[in-house]
Design a protein around this motif. Structure first.
Motif, mmCIF file in Angstrom:
data_model
loop_
_atom_site.group_PDB
_atom_site.id
_atom_site.type_symbol
_atom_site.label_atom_id
_atom_site.label_comp_id
_atom_site.label_asym_id
_atom_site.label_seq_id
_atom_site.Cartn_x
_atom_site.Cartn_y
_atom_site.Cartn_z
ATOM 1 N N THR A 54 13.264 2.854 1.132
ATOM 2 C CA THR A 54 12.590 2.474 -0.105
ATOM 3 C C THR A 54 11.769 1.222 0.170
ATOM 4 O OG1 THR A 54 14.448 1.129 -0.873
ATOM 5 C CG2 THR A 54 14.395 3.445 -1.580
ATOM 6 N N PHE A 55 10.831 0.934 -0.717
ATOM 7 C CA PHE A 55 10.045 -0.283 -0.590
ATOM 8 C C PHE A 55 9.719 -0.829 -1.966
ATOM 9 C CE2 PHE A 55 6.611 2.849 -0.954
ATOM 10 C CZ PHE A 55 5.750 2.226 -1.850
ATOM 11 N N THR A 56 9.403 -2.116 -1.994
ATOM 12 C CA THR A 56 8.790 -2.731 -3.162
ATOM 13 C C THR A 56 7.477 -3.332 -2.681
ATOM 14 O OG1 THR A 56 9.978 -4.809 -2.813
ATOM 15 C CG2 THR A 56 10.971 -3.226 -4.331
ATOM 16 N N THR A 75 5.645 -2.863 -7.758
ATOM 17 C CA THR A 75 5.899 -1.430 -7.774
ATOM 18 C C THR A 75 6.908 -1.088 -6.697
ATOM 19 O OG1 THR A 75 4.842 0.739 -7.785
ATOM 20 C CG2 THR A 75 3.991 -0.859 -6.219
ATOM 21 N N GLU A 76 7.374 0.131 -6.724
ATOM 22 C CA GLU A 76 8.336 0.568 -5.724
ATOM 23 C C GLU A 76 8.026 1.998 -5.321
ATOM 24 O OE1 GLU A 76 11.898 1.888 -8.750
ATOM 25 O OE2 GLU A 76 11.894 -0.142 -7.965
#
Length: 146
Positions: A54-56, A75-76
């Motif tokens: 996952t990322f932000t 955002t993610e």
């Protein structure tokens, strides 16, 4: 063609070649642990990549990324390395342990953001691009934050 036109063309040729190659840079294959962490771009763009894929992100509305339709709001999403599926087909695969191209899947209001990241500079930088033929095509290079 007149001689003066040929001389002008000869003088401009090196500059035209530099412009044509501006987004071209060799990519580097790295393992997922080299991607996880915080990365920052030159104009306040930020990514934080987690081991769970996952990322932000924030600040992706900088002028160089406007064509990619990204939002500046936090955002993610999810990330994965691209892997070859066929002769000329690549897909992002969350189980891939290494790669030189990262596919990003944005969630929510940023789902229209269309950028990928190319691993460059021996794995020390990530370049934003919207064109696989130009790894640094959007001219935004992310480096790992200390």
């Amino acid at each position: 063609m007149p001689r003066t036109a040929l001389r002008t063309l000869a003088a401009l040729a090196p500059f035209l070649l530099l412009t044509a190659c501006a987004g071209s840079q060799p990519t580097t294959k790295v393992t997922a642990d080299r991607i996880t962490g915080n990365w920052a771009g030159p104009h306040g763009e930020k990514f934080s990549f987690a081991a769970d894929r996952t990322f932000t992100a924030s600040g992706l509305d900088s002028k160089n990324l406007t064509s990619a339709m990204c939002t500046g709001k936090p955002t993610e999403g999810g990330w994965a390395f691209y892997v070859a599926e066929g002769k000329q087909t690549e897909i992002s695969d969350e189980s891939a342990k290494s790669g030189s191209w990262i596919g990003l899947s944005f969630h929510g209001a940023a789902e229209n953001c269309r950028i990928d990241l190319a691993v460059v500079d021996g794995g020390k930088a990530l370049c934003a691009t919207d064109d696989r033929d130009a790894p640094c095509g959007l001219d935004v290079k992310f480096t790992r934050e200390s």
